[in-house]
Motif scaffolding. Structure first.
Motif, mmCIF file in Angstrom:
data_model
loop_
_atom_site.group_PDB
_atom_site.id
_atom_site.type_symbol
_atom_site.label_atom_id
_atom_site.label_comp_id
_atom_site.label_asym_id
_atom_site.label_seq_id
_atom_site.Cartn_x
_atom_site.Cartn_y
_atom_site.Cartn_z
ATOM 1 N N VAL A 72 46.198 -62.017 67.977
ATOM 2 C CA VAL A 72 47.273 -62.591 69.122
ATOM 3 C C VAL A 72 47.653 -61.529 69.758
ATOM 4 O O VAL A 72 48.866 -60.991 69.244
ATOM 5 C CB VAL A 72 47.886 -63.777 68.565
ATOM 6 N N PRO A 73 47.433 -60.881 70.968
ATOM 7 C CA PRO A 73 48.003 -59.782 71.584
ATOM 8 C C PRO A 73 49.587 -60.080 71.962
ATOM 9 O O PRO A 73 49.826 -61.293 72.194
ATOM 10 C CB PRO A 73 47.282 -59.471 72.788
ATOM 11 N N GLN A 74 50.372 -58.972 71.718
ATOM 12 C CA GLN A 74 51.561 -59.107 72.402
ATOM 13 C C GLN A 74 51.647 -59.097 73.885
ATOM 14 O O GLN A 74 51.321 -58.191 74.331
ATOM 15 C CB GLN A 74 52.657 -58.442 71.557
ATOM 16 N N THR A 75 52.468 -60.248 74.364
ATOM 17 C CA THR A 75 52.550 -60.249 75.739
ATOM 18 C C THR A 75 54.077 -60.081 76.284
ATOM 19 O O THR A 75 54.377 -59.876 77.526
ATOM 20 C CB THR A 75 51.976 -61.283 76.488
ATOM 21 N N ALA A 76 54.892 -60.174 75.334
ATOM 22 C CA ALA A 76 56.579 -59.992 75.823
ATOM 23 C C ALA A 76 56.865 -58.686 75.858
ATOM 24 O O ALA A 76 56.063 -57.840 74.893
ATOM 25 C CB ALA A 76 57.101 -60.732 74.954
ATOM 26 N N ASP A 77 57.738 -58.282 76.450
ATOM 27 C CA ASP A 77 58.130 -56.835 76.440
ATOM 28 C C ASP A 77 59.136 -56.567 75.551
ATOM 29 O O ASP A 77 60.563 -56.527 75.618
ATOM 30 C CB ASP A 77 58.761 -56.631 77.776
ATOM 31 N N LEU A 78 58.511 -56.459 74.354
ATOM 32 C CA LEU A 78 59.396 -56.308 73.058
ATOM 33 C C LEU A 78 59.129 -54.872 72.435
ATOM 34 O O LEU A 78 58.080 -54.384 72.422
ATOM 35 C CB LEU A 78 59.155 -57.419 71.927
ATOM 36 N N PRO A 79 60.381 -54.506 71.521
ATOM 37 C CA PRO A 79 60.164 -53.120 70.706
ATOM 38 C C PRO A 79 59.144 -53.458 69.655
ATOM 39 O O PRO A 79 58.889 -54.591 69.033
ATOM 40 C CB PRO A 79 61.437 -52.859 70.201
ATOM 41 N N TYR A 80 58.431 -52.270 69.169
ATOM 42 C CA TYR A 80 57.338 -52.281 68.226
ATOM 43 C C TYR A 80 57.348 -51.186 67.576
ATOM 44 O O TYR A 80 57.286 -50.068 68.010
ATOM 45 C CB TYR A 80 56.052 -52.741 68.703
ATOM 46 N N ARG A 81 57.396 -51.318 66.334
ATOM 47 C CA ARG A 81 57.179 -49.915 65.360
ATOM 48 C C ARG A 81 56.396 -50.276 64.311
ATOM 49 O O ARG A 81 56.428 -51.355 63.488
ATOM 50 C CB ARG A 81 58.787 -49.616 64.786
ATOM 51 N N GLN A 82 55.459 -49.193 63.642
ATOM 52 C CA GLN A 82 54.298 -49.534 63.033
ATOM 53 C C GLN A 82 54.113 -48.270 62.225
ATOM 54 O O GLN A 82 53.935 -47.069 63.019
ATOM 55 C CB GLN A 82 53.372 -50.332 63.458
ATOM 56 N N ARG A 83 53.793 -48.072 60.929
ATOM 57 C CA ARG A 83 53.517 -46.971 60.334
ATOM 58 C C ARG A 83 51.943 -47.238 59.593
ATOM 59 O O ARG A 83 51.794 -48.224 59.267
ATOM 60 C CB ARG A 83 54.333 -46.415 59.159
ATOM 61 N N GLY A 84 51.199 -46.236 59.616
ATOM 62 C CA GLY A 84 49.738 -46.533 59.147
ATOM 63 C C GLY A 84 48.867 -45.410 59.401
ATOM 64 O O GLY A 84 49.280 -44.265 59.900
ATOM 65 N N LEU A 85 47.627 -45.443 59.241
ATOM 66 C CA LEU A 85 46.516 -44.423 59.722
ATOM 67 C C LEU A 85 46.091 -44.746 61.127
ATOM 68 O O LEU A 85 46.161 -45.737 61.643
ATOM 69 C CB LEU A 85 45.450 -44.594 58.810
ATOM 70 N N ALA A 86 46.159 -43.324 61.760
ATOM 71 C CA ALA A 86 45.661 -43.196 63.026
ATOM 72 C C ALA A 86 44.200 -42.485 62.934
ATOM 73 O O ALA A 86 43.991 -41.598 61.953
ATOM 74 C CB ALA A 86 46.495 -42.293 63.839
ATOM 75 N N SER A 87 43.412 -42.921 63.823
ATOM 76 C CA SER A 87 42.036 -42.267 63.828
ATOM 77 C C SER A 87 41.776 -41.940 65.341
ATOM 78 O O SER A 87 42.371 -42.049 66.166
ATOM 79 C CB SER A 87 40.758 -43.069 63.249
ATOM 80 N N TRP A 88 40.679 -41.214 65.629
ATOM 81 C CA TRP A 88 40.204 -40.818 67.310
ATOM 82 C C TRP A 88 38.802 -41.150 67.421
ATOM 83 O O TRP A 88 38.090 -41.362 66.634
ATOM 84 C CB TRP A 88 40.670 -39.429 67.406
ATOM 85 N N TYR A 89 38.611 -41.238 68.667
ATOM 86 C CA TYR A 89 37.247 -41.685 68.961
ATOM 87 C C TYR A 89 37.168 -40.558 70.447
ATOM 88 O O TYR A 89 37.858 -40.256 71.042
ATOM 89 C CB TYR A 89 36.690 -43.006 69.643
ATOM 90 N N GLY A 90 35.561 -40.123 70.343
ATOM 91 C CA GLY A 90 35.517 -39.068 71.375
ATOM 92 C C GLY A 90 34.243 -39.149 72.268
ATOM 93 O O GLY A 90 33.967 -40.114 72.768
ATOM 94 N N ARG A 91 33.282 -38.336 72.078
ATOM 95 C CA ARG A 91 32.093 -38.182 72.958
ATOM 96 C C ARG A 91 31.472 -39.168 72.837
ATOM 97 O O ARG A 91 30.696 -39.562 73.870
ATOM 98 C CB ARG A 91 31.328 -36.918 72.615
ATOM 99 N N ALA A 92 31.148 -39.952 71.744
ATOM 100 C CA ALA A 92 29.947 -41.210 71.689
ATOM 101 C C ALA A 92 30.553 -42.185 72.608
ATOM 102 O O ALA A 92 29.761 -43.019 73.021
ATOM 103 C CB ALA A 92 30.046 -41.592 70.496
ATOM 104 N N PHE A 93 31.758 -42.117 73.008
ATOM 105 C CA PHE A 93 32.335 -43.290 73.879
ATOM 106 C C PHE A 93 32.964 -42.845 75.402
ATOM 107 O O PHE A 93 33.165 -43.633 76.145
ATOM 108 C CB PHE A 93 33.600 -43.999 73.209
ATOM 109 N N HIS A 94 32.621 -41.660 75.537
ATOM 110 C CA HIS A 94 33.310 -41.081 76.783
ATOM 111 C C HIS A 94 32.713 -41.730 77.922
ATOM 112 O O HIS A 94 31.345 -41.587 78.086
ATOM 113 C CB HIS A 94 33.116 -39.686 76.833
ATOM 114 N N GLY A 95 33.135 -42.341 78.822
ATOM 115 C CA GLY A 95 32.802 -42.907 80.096
ATOM 116 C C GLY A 95 32.404 -44.385 79.938
ATOM 117 O O GLY A 95 32.177 -45.165 80.719
ATOM 118 N N ARG A 96 32.418 -44.746 78.624
ATOM 119 C CA ARG A 96 32.217 -46.247 78.476
ATOM 120 C C ARG A 96 33.268 -47.055 78.800
ATOM 121 O O ARG A 96 34.589 -46.672 78.635
ATOM 122 C CB ARG A 96 31.686 -46.457 77.157
ATOM 123 N N PRO A 97 33.141 -48.347 79.169
ATOM 124 C CA PRO A 97 34.301 -49.272 79.431
ATOM 125 C C PRO A 97 35.280 -49.492 78.253
ATOM 126 O O PRO A 97 34.794 -49.720 77.201
ATOM 127 C CB PRO A 97 33.724 -50.433 80.069
#
Length: 279
Positions: free
Chosen positions: A67-92
């Protein structure tokens, strides 16, 4: 409780978000831009934007209900980040915008699209501001998928993942200018004077350029970060505006050798590749 078919369809059609990313994707990887070019990519500049309709509806992905958040509320979270690159470049992306691996963007399962977050690498203290325009990640313990450029700026491209803290920049923060570290109605800070006399008009000074930004706010934010991290450089920093770019430079230095020595110290302190310029 069943979900509307439309919501399920939106999840399936959520751009590249339905595919696991951040090192788990075969043939994904960096692009062809140099580290120096990536270092100069500025943070996203927060602004108040209307919410997109489709990607902010409830949806199901891999059997999980979001359920995406739609109200303009503060949000803080800790956890793992990853990244995506060339395989998705230009895709919607989920927003319908094409994914740009060289833009400061990110994917999050539930934060509003579009919205802005500050991401801090808990291991090295680096920070970036990114614009949420995609949905994901959906597998593992990751909380956010960053663009290749954002992961480079944070310094974890090689590792693939990093422990981060994310904090949403609310509309109130944007109106007050709190995201940039100064009130919106505060005067722009004047560059600190150099700690030595400036060269005469006939002389040529050498400067060390740390980055170039399309938005002055990005240059000011970066200057504040550099001053906080490198005390010995604080009094030498200035922002030079020419054409449509705002350049953060340190100087002046009387000779190229002196500028090169300063550039090496800056490279070691900030893990970026500065450029020597003359003006």
């Amino acid at each position: 409780m069943g979900l509307p078919a439309l919501a399920v369809m939106l999840a399936v059609l959520a751009g590249c978000s339905s595919t696991p990313r951040g090192g788990a994707v075969t043939q994904d990887g960096p692009g062809q831009r140099s580290a120096a070019e990536l270092d100069r990519i500025p943070d996203a500049v927060p602004r108040i934007e209307p919410l997109a309709s489709g990607p902010n509806r409830p949806y199901v992905m891999f059997g999980r209900y979001y359920v995406p958040q739609t109200a303009d509320l503060p949000y803080r979270q800790r956890g793992l980040a990853s990244w995506y690159g060339r395989a998705f470049h230009g895709r919607p992306t989920s927003s319908g915008e094409p994914y740009d691996m060289y833009a400061m963007t990110a994917a999050h399962p539930t934060l509003p699209i579009p919205s802005y977050v500050r991401v801090r690498h808990l291991g090295n203290g680096r920070e970036v501001i990114v614009r949420i325009n995609d949905r994901g990640p959906f597998r593992g313990e990751r909380i956010i998928d960053l663009s290749y450029a954002a992961a480079h700026r944070l310094g974890f491209v090689q590792e693939g993942q990093a422990d981060v803290e994310i904090e949403r920049i609310t509309h109130a923060d944007i109106r007050a200018g709190r995201w940039s570290g100064r009130p919106a109605d505060a005067p722009r800070p004047e560059p600190a004077p150099p700690d030595r006399p400036a060269p005469t008009a006939e002389a040529t000074a050498h400067w060390v350029q740390l980055g170039a930004f399309r938005q002055r706010e990005g240059a000011e934010h970066f200057m504040s970060e550099v001053r906080a991290q490198v005390a010995w450089l604080a009094t030498r920093l200035t922002i030079v505006t020419d054409a449509s770019l705002h350049r953060l430079q340190a100087g002046p230095y009387a000779s190229r050798d002196e500028a090169l020595a300063a550039a090496e110290r800056i490279r070691e302190a900030l893990q970026l590749v500065p450029v020597i310029v003359q003006r």
